[in-house]
Design an enzyme around this catalytic site. Structure first.
Site, PDB file in Angstrom:
ATOM      1  N   ASP A  13      16.232  26.452  75.844  1.00 49.50           N
ATOM      2  CA  ASP A  13      15.458  26.165  74.635  1.00 49.50           C
ATOM      3  C   ASP A  13      16.139  25.088  73.799  1.00 49.50           C
ATOM      4  O   ASP A  13      15.585  24.611  72.809  1.00 49.50           O
ATOM      5  CB  ASP A  13      15.195  27.429  73.816  1.00 49.50           C
ATOM      6  CG  ASP A  13      16.456  28.130  73.348  1.00 49.50           C
ATOM      7  OD1 ASP A  13      17.568  27.678  73.683  1.00 49.50           O
ATOM      8  OD2 ASP A  13      16.335  29.157  72.653  1.00 49.50           O
ATOM      9  N   SER A  14      17.324  24.651  74.228  1.00 50.09           N
ATOM     10  CA  SER A  14      17.955  23.475  73.633  1.00 50.09           C
ATOM     11  C   SER A  14      17.068  22.242  73.752  1.00 50.09           C
ATOM     12  O   SER A  14      17.293  21.243  73.064  1.00 50.09           O
ATOM     13  CB  SER A  14      19.307  23.202  74.302  1.00 50.09           C
ATOM     14  OG  SER A  14      19.184  23.214  75.715  1.00 50.09           O
ATOM     15  N   ASP A  63      14.828  29.955  79.550  1.00 53.29           N
ATOM     16  CA  ASP A  63      15.063  30.690  78.311  1.00 53.29           C
ATOM     17  C   ASP A  63      13.792  31.319  77.762  1.00 53.29           C
ATOM     18  O   ASP A  63      12.726  30.682  77.728  1.00 53.29           O
ATOM     19  CB  ASP A  63      15.612  29.753  77.233  1.00 53.29           C
ATOM     20  CG  ASP A  63      17.118  29.657  77.232  1.00 53.29           C
ATOM     21  OD1 ASP A  63      17.782  30.507  77.871  1.00 53.29           O
ATOM     22  OD2 ASP A  63      17.657  28.728  76.607  1.00 53.29           O
ATOM     23  N   LYS A  85      16.540  33.998  80.669  1.00 51.80           N
ATOM     24  CA  LYS A  85      17.740  34.227  79.865  1.00 51.80           C
ATOM     25  C   LYS A  85      17.321  34.621  78.464  1.00 51.80           C
ATOM     26  O   LYS A  85      16.375  34.045  77.908  1.00 51.80           O
ATOM     27  CB  LYS A  85      18.635  32.991  79.814  1.00 51.80           C
ATOM     28  CG  LYS A  85      19.917  33.208  78.982  1.00 51.80           C
ATOM     29  CD  LYS A  85      20.924  32.082  79.164  1.00 51.80           C
ATOM     30  CE  LYS A  85      20.521  30.811  78.465  1.00 51.80           C
ATOM     31  NZ  LYS A  85      20.464  30.972  76.984  1.00 51.80           N
ATOM     32  N   GLU A  95      19.055  35.996  74.511  1.00 50.00           N
ATOM     33  CA  GLU A  95      20.260  36.071  73.691  1.00 50.00           C
ATOM     34  C   GLU A  95      20.418  37.455  73.085  1.00 50.00           C
ATOM     35  O   GLU A  95      19.433  38.107  72.735  1.00 50.00           O
ATOM     36  CB  GLU A  95      20.206  35.011  72.585  1.00 50.00           C
ATOM     37  CG  GLU A  95      20.180  33.588  73.109  1.00 50.00           C
ATOM     38  CD  GLU A  95      20.174  32.550  71.995  1.00 50.00           C
ATOM     39  OE1 GLU A  95      20.356  32.925  70.815  1.00 50.00           O
ATOM     40  OE2 GLU A  95      19.991  31.355  72.306  1.00 50.00           O
ATOM     41  N   GLU A 153      29.265  31.828  75.007  1.00 51.15           N
ATOM     42  CA  GLU A 153      29.256  30.559  74.289  1.00 51.15           C
ATOM     43  C   GLU A 153      30.196  30.570  73.109  1.00 51.15           C
ATOM     44  O   GLU A 153      30.165  31.463  72.262  1.00 51.15           O
ATOM     45  CB  GLU A 153      27.835  30.213  73.804  1.00 51.15           C
ATOM     46  CG  GLU A 153      27.790  28.885  73.055  1.00 51.15           C
ATOM     47  CD  GLU A 153      26.392  28.335  72.850  1.00 51.15           C
ATOM     48  OE1 GLU A 153      26.266  27.262  72.209  1.00 51.15           O
ATOM     49  OE2 GLU A 153      25.419  28.954  73.302  1.00 51.15           O
TER      50      GLU A 153
END
Length: 273
Positions: free
Chosen positions: A49-50, A88, A118, A120, A186
């Site tokens: 999602d970056s 993501d 993925k 978070e 991270e």
């Protein structure tokens, strides 16, 4: 894993089997051309999602939508033949409930063809991870600095120092116990990255977490130097493409203004050949 001996698409068992072996090579990709570039060299390609910040100029990842992830996920999958593709789950698409997470994760996998999602979060997302895995959705976890929580973390700060260390250790064990096949660490101290890697039976993928992890991931645009003024401490630049692009564009502009481009070899004549 070597691209020379690995021709089929990698699978979850392949990734799990890399624990403690040759480090996993991971990069992001958001487009078909870049996916083709990284496919032969990477074990895991992340449609992160970056992309909201890298490609769309957003100030954070919070504005990324499911539709954006699907669009770029489809583009990346067109360029891959062997790398394991993870996509993501964007902010707001999975936090409400395990059921919401399954609806959106299954949609991402069905509409893109990616191999895994993925998400978070640590211990508080363990129930959701277990729910997804039980229903056939492979999950890569992401702990430490979690960019979707940037507003509550107070910025993109190193996590796991002092009092936070035990919390992140607990997060790592919780996502592994819930069934995640790998976990991204991270922006944590090197010693914590190594400690988590030694404690878990699943691979750890570091980004600013030191050399002790089972693999490393970077945003491909960062390591290629596509941003002239963005230099995080944990990123090594392997090229200066921003500088090369600036020089090339400046040369093009100068030739257009001087009339040197297009030259005769770039133009069409009247005769048919």
């Amino acid at each position: 894993m070597s691209a020379n001996v690995q021709s089929r698409s990698l699978t979850v068992p392949d990734i799990l089997g890399a624990k403690g072996a040759t480090p996993l090579v991971c990069l992001t990709a958001y487009t078909t051309p870049m996916a083709r570039q990284v496919d032969a060299h990477c074990d895991i390609v992340l449609v992160g999602d970056s992309l909201g910040m890298v490609l769309h100029g957003l100030p954070s990842t919070l504005g990324v939508t499911m539709e954006m992830m699907i669009l770029h996920g489809q583009a990346v999958m067109r360029g891959l033949s062997r790398a394991f593709c993870v996509i993501d789950l964007p902010f707001g698409s999975y936090e409400e409930s395990p059921q919401q997470a399954f609806r959106n994760a299954s949609r991402l996998l069905a509409e893109t063809g990616a191999a895994a999602v993925k998400l978070e979060g640590g211990a508080h997302m363990a129930e959701t991870i277990a729910f997804l895995v039980a229903r056939g959705v492979p999950v890569m976890a992401h702990i430490g600095l979690t960019p979707q929580a940037v507003n509550t973390l107070g910025g993109y700060k190193v996590q796991g120092r002092n009092a936070d260390r035990e919390r992140i250790l607990a997060d790592a064990q919780a996502v592994a116990d819930a069934g995640a096949f790998a976990v991204v660490l991270e922006k944590v101290p090197e010693s914590l990255g190594r400690q988590i890697t030694e404690a878990l039976k699943i691979p750890t993928i570091g980004i600013g977490a030191g050399a002790g992890c089972d693999g490393q991931i970077l945003v491909v645009d960062d390591m290629l130097g596509l941003f002239a003024d963005f230099r995080p401490k944990f990123v090594k630049r392997y090229a200066d493409l921003a500088g090369e692009a600036d020089r090339a564009i400046a040369a093009y502009a100068a030739e257009v203004r001087s009339g040197a481009f297009p030259a005769p070899e770039h133009s069409f004549g009247d005769a048919v050949k």
